[in-house]
Design an enzyme around this catalytic site. Structure first.
Site, mmCIF file in Angstrom:
data_model
loop_
_atom_site.group_PDB
_atom_site.id
_atom_site.type_symbol
_atom_site.label_atom_id
_atom_site.label_comp_id
_atom_site.label_asym_id
_atom_site.label_seq_id
_atom_site.Cartn_x
_atom_site.Cartn_y
_atom_site.Cartn_z
ATOM 1 N N LYS A 113 0.820 -1.212 0.000
ATOM 2 C CA LYS A 113 0.000 0.000 0.000
ATOM 3 C C LYS A 113 0.854 1.263 0.000
ATOM 4 O O LYS A 113 0.393 2.328 -0.404
ATOM 5 C CB LYS A 113 -0.973 -0.030 1.157
HETATM 6 C C1 LIG Z 1 -4.388 -4.524 0.683
HETATM 7 C C2 LIG Z 1 -3.602 -5.795 0.541
HETATM 8 C C3 LIG Z 1 -3.932 -6.787 -0.417
HETATM 9 C C4 LIG Z 1 -5.141 -6.665 -1.320
HETATM 10 O O1 LIG Z 1 -4.980 -5.687 -2.301
HETATM 11 P P1 LIG Z 1 -6.262 -5.149 -3.127
HETATM 12 O O2 LIG Z 1 -5.743 -4.025 -3.935
HETATM 13 O O3 LIG Z 1 -7.234 -4.691 -2.070
HETATM 14 O O4 LIG Z 1 -6.795 -6.268 -3.930
HETATM 15 C C5 LIG Z 1 -3.123 -7.901 -0.518
HETATM 16 N N1 LIG Z 1 -2.063 -8.074 0.294
HETATM 17 C C6 LIG Z 1 -1.717 -7.155 1.229
HETATM 18 C C7 LIG Z 1 -0.545 -7.422 2.102
HETATM 19 C C8 LIG Z 1 -2.466 -5.984 1.389
HETATM 20 O O5 LIG Z 1 -2.119 -5.081 2.344
#
Ligand SMILES: *Cc1c(COP(=O)(O)O)cnc(C)c1O
Length: 495
Positions: A113
């Protein structure tokens, strides 16, 4: 470039307006009205370009009301080696001639993120100026873990923004809680809410709908905004790393320019894999997008049958960031696959809201099958995958990434398709120490930051600095409230 709502009733917006608004007024998602293309030459040019320059160049195609100079400056701030522990920013780790792991967790909070949340605040801050908005954006976040910390790090000390994060007292890991409680920055606030994620989330939603609060904030010079993954400013920075990865494969002679690759993504809200889809639409030679889920396999069923059904048991898994039953960003895919039929998309979303399910049309199913493959992994299978990858390849992965590798291996067995595959790795294994230690067969798993040292000892790899340093960080926010007191807390924190 213009931005339009997937539900068709919000007119046309500029990029800066779309980023400032986040969600369209009609409840839809703001989406570019056309997709720019990249040529083979772009990919070749990228081979000797820094990640920052690649980012500014791709983002510029979508953000024509931002200058290249601005975007280069933001990319320099977002993806600096002060914040990332590798100059490559999003490096590929080669596991075999046809499997490449795209490590997206080298940023300040050790989850993917960061790739978007280091960028979004700068785009938003500039959007306020471009739109002649005088007020300060007050970002409210309810988090189940990764988003809150990444948003805090991204927004900290960014001009004309404040960020307030509420997390569930009983819903985050020790490490995640400590990451948030020790947050530094002059415009940040963090508070625990008694209860689980739903309590925190419903509390924050109530704040967004509280007209009295909004009026008081407005008098104080604030307006409420969100850093949720439905903001276009979060999807866009994620397109960059897929194009960047392909370019790295060409640079390193792993593939020839034009060769197809597959991309496998551990998926929750469908933001990350949607970015890969956009990269494909832009002309990146991507064959299949492989959507990996955990036991909350609503997307596996949907991509197979065309029926989305959220009326099912919710499971807490060891890949909590994928524990989700409504994947919001899917709406953008449906908009595209239906030929921008906003009436149809609105109808699907209405059915989802009122009946908990919808069935897409046959032409959409055909398109889905031609682009997407899907599968899911149980916790047991994810743990086996972590143990096996560590044993056989000396490569340590987190549970979310393990879901993706498990699904890729099923996919290959089922189809025989051995096209080179980029697997998105979304978190550092150190962020999920307890599950990883458990997967490696370690008994007597320690608590809190001691777990980090334990995993470092067992694997002989150091914990990432932002996590290792938690041990000596001062706790700044140590309050917890009931959700009835969230309004007061907001006023107090904005003081
Ligand atoms: C947010 C997240 C995801 C999922 O990603 P999306 O864009 O919501 O599909 C997968 N793995 C981790 C570690 C995350 O923090």
């Amino acid at each position: 470039m213009r931005y339009i709502s997937t539900r068709g009733n919000s007119g046309e917006l500029t990029a800066a307006q779309a980023i400032m608004q986040g969600l369209a007024p009609d409840g839809g998602l703001l989406t570019p009205d056309s997709v720019p293309t990249i040529s083979g030459k772009t990919i070749v040019d990228f081979t000797d370009m820094s990640y920052q320059k690649r980012a500014a160049s791709i983002m510029g195609l979508y953000l024509d009301d931002y200058t290249q100079e601005e975007l280069l400056r933001y990319a320099g701030n977002a993806y600096s080696t002060e914040k990332f522990d590798t100059e490559a920013i999003a490096p590929l780790h080669k596991l075999s001639d046809s499997v490449f792991c795209l490590e997206l967790w080298h940023g300040p909070t050790c989850a993917f993120k960061d790739m978007a949340l280091q960028m979004l605040p700068q785009l938003l801050s500039a959007a306020l100026v471009k739109n002649q908005e005088q007020k300060t954006a007050c970002i409210l976040v309810a988090t189940s873990g990764d988003t809150g910390k990444a948003a805090l790090e991204g927004f900290k000390n960014v001009d004309r923004t404040r960020i307030l994060v509420f997390y569930p007292k009983d819903g985050v890991s020790d490490i995640q809680e400590l990451q948030m409680k020790t947050q530094e920055g002059k415009n940040v606030g963090v508070c625990a809410v008694v209860g689980n994620f739903d309590d925190a989330q419903s509390g924050v939603k109530k704040l967004f709908n509280d007209n009295d609060l909004k009026k008081r904030l407005s008098q104080m010079g604030y307006f409420l905004s969100s850093a949720n993954s439905i903001n276009w400013g979060r999807v866009l920075p994620q397109i960059v790393y897929y194009i960047s990865a392909y370019s790295d494969l060409v640079r390193d002679s792993e593939i020839h320019l034009g060769d197809p690759v597959n991309i496998c993504v551990p998926t929750g809200n469908f933001g990350n894999i949607l970015a890969a889809y956009y990269a494909k639409c832009m002309g990146l030679p991507v064959a299949k997008l492989i959507c990996a889920s955990n036991r909350n396999n609503v997307l596996t069923d949907f991509l197979t049958t065309g029926k989305y059904n959220r009326k099912r048991t919710f499971y807490n898994t060891i890949s909590p960031s994928m524990d989700i039953l409504i994947s919001s960003n899917l709406e953008r895919l449906l908009f595209d696959f239906s030929g921008k039929d906003s009436a149809l998309v609105s109808e699907y979303m209405r059915k989802l809201r009122t009946e908990g399910e919808y069935q897409v049309s046959d032409p959409i199913i055909d398109k889905m099958h031609s682009v997407f493959a899907s599968g899911y992994s149980t916790d047991e299978e994810a743990k086996e995958t972590i143990a096996r990858m560590y044993r056989e390849q000396s490569y340590l992965i987190d549970p979310h990434t393990a879901d993706a590798f498990k699904v890729l291996s099923d996919y290959r067995r089922r189809t025989g398709d051995m096209t080179p595959c980029i697997v998105a790795s979304t978190a550092s294994p150190f962020k999920f120490c307890d599950s990883v230690l458990d997967a490696l067969g370690i008994k007597d798993i320690k608590k809190g930051t001691a777990m980090l040292e334990q995993l470092a000892e067992v694997t002989g790899r150091p914990a990432p600095a932002p996590l290792a340093s938690l041990k000596t960080k001062k706790v700044i926010f140590d309050q917890s409230i009931t959700k009835e007191h969230m309004v007061d807390k907001v006023m107090e924190m904005l003081g």
